[in-house]
Design an enzyme around this catalytic site. Structure first.
Site, PDB file in Angstrom:
ATOM      1  N   ASN A 138       0.852  -1.185   0.000  1.00 46.19           N
ATOM      2  CA  ASN A 138       0.000   0.000   0.000  1.00 46.19           C
ATOM      3  C   ASN A 138       0.890   1.237   0.000  1.00 46.19           C
ATOM      4  OD1 ASN A 138      -1.859   2.023   0.403  1.00 46.19           O
ATOM      5  ND2 ASN A 138      -2.950   0.995   2.055  1.00 46.19           N
ATOM      6  N   ASN A 143      -6.242   6.405  -1.232  1.00 48.41           N
ATOM      7  CA  ASN A 143      -7.171   5.795  -2.185  1.00 48.41           C
ATOM      8  C   ASN A 143      -7.733   4.457  -1.690  1.00 48.41           C
ATOM      9  OD1 ASN A 143      -5.150   3.869  -2.618  1.00 48.41           O
ATOM     10  ND2 ASN A 143      -4.441   4.806  -4.522  1.00 48.41           N
ATOM     11  N   ASP A 166      -1.785  -1.050  -3.978  1.00 43.08           N
ATOM     12  CA  ASP A 166      -2.046  -0.163  -5.108  1.00 43.08           C
ATOM     13  C   ASP A 166      -0.811  -0.015  -6.000  1.00 43.08           C
ATOM     14  OD1 ASP A 166      -0.406   1.541  -3.576  1.00 43.08           O
ATOM     15  OD2 ASP A 166      -2.129   2.572  -2.703  1.00 43.08           O
ATOM     16  N   ASP A 331      -7.576 -14.532 -18.929  1.00 40.05           N
ATOM     17  CA  ASP A 331      -8.229 -15.402 -17.956  1.00 40.05           C
ATOM     18  C   ASP A 331      -9.225 -16.346 -18.641  1.00 40.05           C
ATOM     19  OD1 ASP A 331      -8.875 -15.975 -15.081  1.00 40.05           O
ATOM     20  OD2 ASP A 331     -10.837 -15.207 -15.682  1.00 40.05           O
ATOM     21  N   GLU A 360      -4.963 -18.619 -20.004  1.00 35.75           N
ATOM     22  CA  GLU A 360      -5.135 -19.546 -18.885  1.00 35.75           C
ATOM     23  C   GLU A 360      -5.842 -20.789 -19.408  1.00 35.75           C
ATOM     24  OE1 GLU A 360      -7.018 -19.809 -14.393  1.00 35.75           O
ATOM     25  OE2 GLU A 360      -8.104 -18.755 -15.983  1.00 35.75           O
TER      26      GLU A 360
END
Length: 617
Positions: A138, A143, A166, A331, A360
Site C-alpha cells: 500500500n 485511495n 495499489d 483469464d 489460462e
C-alpha cells in the site's frame, strides 16, 4: 398567464429568438480516445446516454468516414463505426441531432508514439513475477476507500475484503523486484471492479477502460509501466473476456439481451471446457460449458455478437497502445467463444507483431492444453493464434515430483522426464508458461514446520528455471510465503509482510527476514540473476536422460555453449558413472553455478541426497 409571458420575454432577451434545447448527457464514450495510424482502419465508438438511439449522427472531420451507426434494443446506446484509414491526428466532433436538440461530442485521435507497434513481448528469456496488486503493498492510503464505490471498506483481517495495495505500492518496490532478478511483472487485473464485495481480486470488471481507482488512475498505471521499463522489466496485464462483473453498466443496462449468453439470465457453467475438443461431446455439454456463467455475479459475454467482440478486442489494443504493456494473460481462455478469441489473438498480433499473449488453460493433460496453442495440429484447419498457454499439468507434476522418492521406473523425477518426453504434442514447447503455483493454487512452499531444509524448494526452482518454457514466480515465493487452497482463495493471496506501514515484519528488508528466508531469497536471486540474459537457457535445445539410480540429468545447448543439470531424486547419496552422460559433457571440468567454483568431471559423480549440480560449459 402573466408570469409565463414574462418568463418567455426573459428568455428572448437572454438568448435571442431561437428556442433553447438542452444537450443530452452522454454517460460513456468508449474508448474515450484513439490513435491515428493504426493498422486496423475501423474504429468502434460505443455511446451511452439517455434515449440517444433516435439521434442522427454526423462527424465534422473531412478525412474520417462515418461507416455505420448501429442502434440496439436499448434506446440508451448507439454504436458508431468509423473508417480512420486516411485520418491524421486531430480532434473532431461527433454530432448527435434529435429534432432541434443537438449534442456535440469532441473526440481525439492522438498521434502514435514512434515504434509503438514494435512493443517487445515477454518470451522464454523472461521470468514473470506475479503480483496481486491489492495484496502486495500500500503506497497511497488516501485511495483505500473511494467515495461512491460500492465496497467501501478495507479490512486486512478479512481475506475476502480489500486490503489497500495499489500502483504506488508496487512502484515503491520496483527496485526490490528488479534486484531479485525477474525480468517481467504480471499483474492480476487492474481494471475497475466496482462490485459490492470480493472486488480485491479484480476478475469482475465493471469498466474495461478504467483502472480501479483504489489502485490509482490510468495515468498512474501508465507511469508504473514506464518505471518498470526504466528498470529493465516488462509488464503483463491480466484481462478477462469471458465475463464481466454484474455491476458493469453494460450488464445493468444491457445494450441488448444478446450481449450476454442466455439472454442475460444466469445459467452456471459446468467448468468442463474439454468439451471444446471432445469429439464425442453432446451439444448440450458444449453449450453449458462455454455459454454458462462463471458465477452469478460474473455474467458471461456473448462473443458471437460482433459488437461485443469488437468492444473487447479494442479495449485490449487500447491498453497496449496507451500504457505500453508487453503482454496479456487472458483469464479462462477456453470458456470463451473459440472463433472470437482466435480473431482477437490474430488482431493483436497484426497490430503488434512482437507482442505475446498467454491464455489460462487450466486443463488436466498436455494434450488438452496443446489444443489451445497457436498452430496446434489438433485444431487444424482452425487455429487459435494463441502464442502461449499455461502448463498446468507440469505444475501438478512438479508439486509431487520433489516430494516423492525417485525410482528407475516411476515416481519422483520420473514424472518430469516422462511428461517432457511427450512435448511432441505441443506446437512450440518453448512458449509454455511454467510455474510452481499462482494465485489460484496452493503455494508450493508449505511451511517451515513441514520442511527440514530447503531441498524440495531448491530442486524445484532449479528445474523450473532451466527447463523449456517461460517461468513464472508467484510473489512471496522468495521469502517462503506458504498457503493451502483448502483455507480458501483469500489465503492464497495474503499480504506481503512489509507492504503496509505498520506491519510487524518487513520482509522486503533482508535484516528483518529469518535465516531460512534469507537462504531462500539468496538462492532464488542467484538463479534469476544467472538466468537473466542467458541465451543457452532462453533458446537452447533440451536433451535429457531417463532417471537412473534416482538421478535425472538434462542439457540445454546452444551453439558451443551448454548447461547441464543433475538432480538426485532420492534422500540417499548416489554415485553415478559419467560414461553414460559423455554426450552432454563437452569437457572434463565445468563451472558449478550454485557453488561458484570449478568442478572436475572424472569417471564418477557423487550427489548427496536431494543434491543438485548446475554446470555451465
Amino acid at each position: 398567464m402573466k408570469k409565463n409571458f414574462l418568463f418567455v420575454i426573459l428568455l428572448v432577451l437572454l438568448f435571442g429568438c431561437s428556442p433553447v434545447y438542452a444537450a443530452t448527457v452522454i454517460k460513456k464514450v468508449a474508448p474515450a480516445f484513439w490513435w491515428a495510424g493504426m493498422k486496423n482502419p475501423e474504429l468502434q465508438i460505443l455511446l451511452y446516454g439517455e434515449h440517444i438511439a433516435s439521434a442522427e449522427v454526423s462527424i465534422s472531420s473531412e478525412d474520417i468516414t462515418l461507416q455505420e451507426v448501429v442502434k440496439q434494443e436499448n434506446p440508451n446506446y448507439l454504436i458508431v463505426y468509423l473508417n480512420i484509414s486516411e485520418a491524421a491526428p486531430q480532434t473532431f466532433n461527433m454530432i448527435l441531432k434529435q429534432g432541434k436538440k443537438q449534442t456535440v461530442i469532441p473526440y481525439e485521435l492522438k498521434e502514435r508514439k514512434p515504434d509503438s507497434s514494435q512493443i517487445e513481448g515477454f518470451n522464454s528469456s523472461d521470468v514473470l513475477y506475479l503480483i496481486m496488486p491489492d495484496r502486495f503493498a500500500n503506497g497511497d492510503s488516501s485511495n483505500d476507500i473511494v467515495p461512491g464505490m460500492l465496497e467501501a471498506r478495507v479490512d486486512r483481517n478479512d481475506s475476502f475484503a480489500r486490503h489497500g495495495g495499489d500502483f504506488k505500492g508496487i512502484e515503491k518496490h520496483l527496485d526490490y523486484i528488479a534486484d531479485l532478478g525477474v525480468t517481467s511483472i504480471w499483474l492480476n487485473p487492474i481494471q475497475e471492479n466496482d462490485m459490492k464485495e470480493g472486488s480485491y481480486h479484480g476478475y469482475a470488471i465493471t469498466d474495461y477502460y478504467q483502472a480501479d481507482r483504489r489502485f490509482g488512475n490510468n495515468e498512474e498505471f501508465r507511469n508504473l509501466v514506464d518505471q518498470a521499463h526504466a528498470k529493465g522489466m516488462k509488464v503483463v496485464m491480466d484481462m478477462i473476456f469471458n465475463h464481466c462483473g454484474s455491476e458493469n453498466y453494460l450488464y445493468k443496462d444491457m445494450p441488448s439481451k444478446d450481449w450476454f449468453n442466455f439472454k442475460g439470465n444466469y445459467v452456471q457453467t459446468s467448468f468442463k471446457t474439454a468439451t471444446q475438443l471432445d469429439p464425442y461431446a453432446s451439444d448440450y455439454e458444449k453449450k453449458i460449458a462455454v455459454d454458462g456463467w462463471f458465477s452469478q455475479v460474473m455474467p458471461d459475454f456473448n462473443q458471437r455478437n460482433r459488437h461485443v467482440a469488437t468492444y473487447l478486442i479494442q479495449s485490449s489494443i487500447w491498453w497496449i497502445e496507451y500504457a505500453g504493456i508487453n503482454g496479456i494473460r487472458q483469464d479462462t481462455h477456453p470458456y470463451a467463444n473459440f472463433d472470437m478469441m482466435a480473431h482477437w489473438c490474430k488482431a493483436v498480433n497484426e497490430e503488434y507483431p512482437k507482442f505475446n499473449i498467454v491464455g489460462e488453460t487450466w486443463l488436466g493433460s498436455n494434450v488438452l492444453i496443446s489444443y489451445w496453442q497457436k498452430d496446434s495440429k489438433l485444431t487444424y484447419p482452425k487455429n487459435t493464434y494463441l502464442p502461449t498457454v499455461m502448463d498446468f499439468p507440469l505444475m501438478e507434476h512438479m508439486n509431487k515430483a520433489f516430494d516423492e522418492e525417485t525410482t528407475d521406473w516411476n515416481g519422483g523425477l520420473c514424472r518430469l522426464y516422462e511428461y517432457l518426453s511427450q512435448d511432441i504434442v505441443f506446437a512450440d514447447p518453448m512458449n509454455l508458461l511454467t510455474f510452481l503455483d499462482n494465485h489460484d493454487t496452493s503455494r508450493f512452499y508449505r511451511s517451515e514446520a513441514d520442511t527440514k531444509n530447503l531441498n524440495r524448494y531448491k530442486q524445484a526452482l532449479v528445474f523450473l528455471l532451466t527447463t523449456r518454457g517461460i517461468p513464472q514466480i508467484y510473489y512471496g515465493t522468495e521469502i517462503l510465503m506458504a498457503a493451502d487452497k483448502t483455507n480458501g482463495d483469500g489465503a492464497l493471496r495474503c499480504d506481503f509482510p512489509g507492504g503496509w506501514q505498520n506491519d510487524t515484519h518487513n520482509y522486503f528488508d533482508a535484516a528483518n527476514r529469518t535465516p531460512l528466508q534469507n537462504e531462500a531469497f539468496s538462492y532464488l536471486q542467484k538463479l534469476l540473476q544467472w538466468r537473466k540474459g542467458n541465451e543457452v537457457i532462453a533458446k537452447g535445445k533440451l536433451k535429457h536422460f531417463a532417471p537412473s539410480k534416482g538421478i535425472y540429468a538434462y542439457e540445454r545447448k546452444q551453439g558451443d555453449k551448454s548447461v547441464v543439470v543433475f538432480l538426485n531424486g532420492t534422500d540417499r547419496e548416489q554415485t553415478i558413472s559419467l560414461d553414460t552422460y559423455r554426450e552432454i559433457l563437452p569437457d572434463t571440468s565445468a563451472y558449478n553455478v550454485l557453488e561458484d567454483k570449478k568442478v572436475e568431471l572424472g569417471k564418477d559423480l557423487t550427489l548427496p541426497g536431494r543434491g543438485i549440480y548446475l554446470l555451465s560449459f
